[in-house]
Enzyme design. Structure first.
Site, short mmCIF file in Angstrom:
data_model
loop_
_atom_site.label_atom_id
_atom_site.label_comp_id
_atom_site.label_asym_id
_atom_site.label_seq_id
_atom_site.Cartn_x
_atom_site.Cartn_y
_atom_site.Cartn_z
N GLU A 57 0.83 -1.21 0.00
CA GLU A 57 0.00 0.00 0.00
C GLU A 57 0.87 1.26 0.00
O GLU A 57 0.63 2.20 -0.75
CB GLU A 57 -0.88 -0.05 1.23
CG GLU A 57 -1.66 1.19 1.57
CD GLU A 57 -2.29 1.03 2.94
OE1 GLU A 57 -1.68 1.44 3.93
OE2 GLU A 57 -3.38 0.44 3.01
N ASP A 88 -5.00 -3.35 -3.02
CA ASP A 88 -4.89 -1.90 -3.02
C ASP A 88 -3.51 -1.44 -3.46
O ASP A 88 -3.37 -0.47 -4.22
CB ASP A 88 -5.27 -1.30 -1.67
CG ASP A 88 -4.53 -1.89 -0.49
OD1 ASP A 88 -3.78 -2.87 -0.66
OD2 ASP A 88 -4.70 -1.37 0.63
#
Length: 397
Positions: free
Chosen positions: A74, A135
């Site tokens: 991330e 993500d």
């Protein structure tokens, strides 16, 4: 190809305008740029690591002292997006981007070579299963598209790398039936029926569709916007808030998690994942002008403005979907994304235009008065990217 540090879309130029009617903070835009640049410089100083700390010369990585491991996917995705957007203001942006990219390419997922192993330890070794997190891969692919537009060519050809990663995301991190994003390339069994709302990034999906020509990205966008509307109507009709995780996605009746399904007992609440939703959906609203994401973002903003009496200091770090707050106030991870949503809050149908502008200005002042905490990489990254959007320095490749 331009020179190494020449940016085609330089920070501060606002060369790609936002949708008509989008608000901006009151005051001088150049002053807003200076506040973003100040925050960025501190973010770099606190969280960027290079050289032997991350595996050797030429490499960089974003440190996450507040995560389970020092380096997570991330954060690397955030780093790629941020450095691409800061080109033109930071002469080192291109080199930093390439350094982070080298780190990413050195750590492929054990399940797919074009996805990123989600976690590395302090010695730069893969940890925690060596598989991916959706993500991170979404932002990495998006960052590569930004870099291709910004600089062209580069380390292994940004566009070619982006296309390979986008295809890998579709193959391994998008559910073939529901077209919802999965948790990672490891998702199977009951985890195959769980989706994280903060992975619903409409502007990314639009960019992937444009780059690849793959119509399945239209299906991904449609599926996630449709479910966003259904969740808000059925489970949060007053607040419009979304949960961290949605379960039973293949059942025909997806719903917020009940208790812990992956991370905490708050998996079904507006918690440390979903707090990004006003930023993610708001960023699409102001760049695409899509009425669907604009309505969702405006709903977030108007609820938060009413719930706090227009005082950003009262935004809590966690809410039940009915609006009951349970977390302490003060985290930028929660108040900064509402500033992005607040940009959609004006317009001819706004009964309180002055209130909408005042709310945005209050949120902006709160962000400007909240320097990064060197122990909180997550909040600092969310805040900096929110500031980039709010200052009209964000764009979609």
């Amino acid at each position: 190809m331009t020179g190494r540090d020449e940016a085609r879309v330089p920070f501060g130029a606002r060369a790609i305008p936002y949708a008509a009617g989008t608000l901006r903070p009151s005051g001088d835009p150049a002053a807003a740029d200076r506040r973003v640049l100040e925050h960025y410089r501190r973010w770099k100083a606190y969280f960027l690591r290079s050289g032997d700390e991350v595996g050797g010369p030429g490499r960089c990585a974003v440190l996450t002292p507040d995560a389970a491991h020092p380096f997570v996917a991330e954060a690397q995705g955030y780093g790629l997006v941020i450095t691409a957007l800061m080109a033109g203001a930071d002469p080192d942006a291109h080199a930093l981007f390439d350094g982070i990219l080298r780190h990413v390419l050195a750590h492929p997922s054990v399940n797919h070579p074009d996805l990123h192993a989600a976690q590395q330890d302090a010695g730069g070794r893969d940890a925690g299963g060596r598989d991916s997190a959706t993500d991170g891969d979404l932002d990495i692919a998006y960052g590569l598209l930004l870099a291709d537009r910004q600089w062209g060519g580069g380390h292994g050809d940004y566009r070619a790398l982006a296309l390979r990663r986008i295809d890998a995301v579709m193959e391994s991190e998008v559910h073939g039936g529901t077209r919802l994003t999965k948790l990672g390339d490891w998702s199977s069994g009951r985890y195959d029926e769980i989706s994280r709302t903060s992975d619903w990034m409409p502007d990314h999906f639009r960019a992937f569709r444009a780059a690849t020509g793959d119509p399945r990205w239209d299906e991904v966008l449609a599926a996630q916007l449709s479910l966003t509307g259904a969740l808000r109507t059925r489970h949060a009709p007053v607040t419009g808030l979304l949960p961290d995780f949605v379960v039973d996605t293949t059942s025909g009746d997806p719903r917020p998690a009940r208790g812990q399904v992956l991370e905490s007992p708050h998996d079904g609440d507006y918690h440390w994942n979903a707090c990004r939703d006003p930023w993610r959906l708001g960023a699409d609203a102001v760049t695409s002008g899509d009425a669907r994401t604009r309505a969702v973002a405006r709903g977030f903003s108007r609820w938060a403005r009413a719930a706090t009496g227009g005082d950003p200091a009262r935004i809590r770090s966690g809410y039940r979907l009915d609006g009951t707050g349970y977390g302490d106030p003060g985290s930028p991870a929660f108040f900064a994304p509402f500033a992005v949503a607040a940009m959609t809050d004006g317009g001819d149908d706004d009964e309180d235009g002055a209130g909408a502008q005042g709310w945005l200005d209050a949120l902006w002042a709160r962000m400007c008065g909240s320097p990064p905490d060197p122990a909180r990489a997550y909040a600092a990254g969310v805040q900096l990217q929110s500031m980039l959007v709010v200052s009209h320095n964000y764009w979609v490749p």
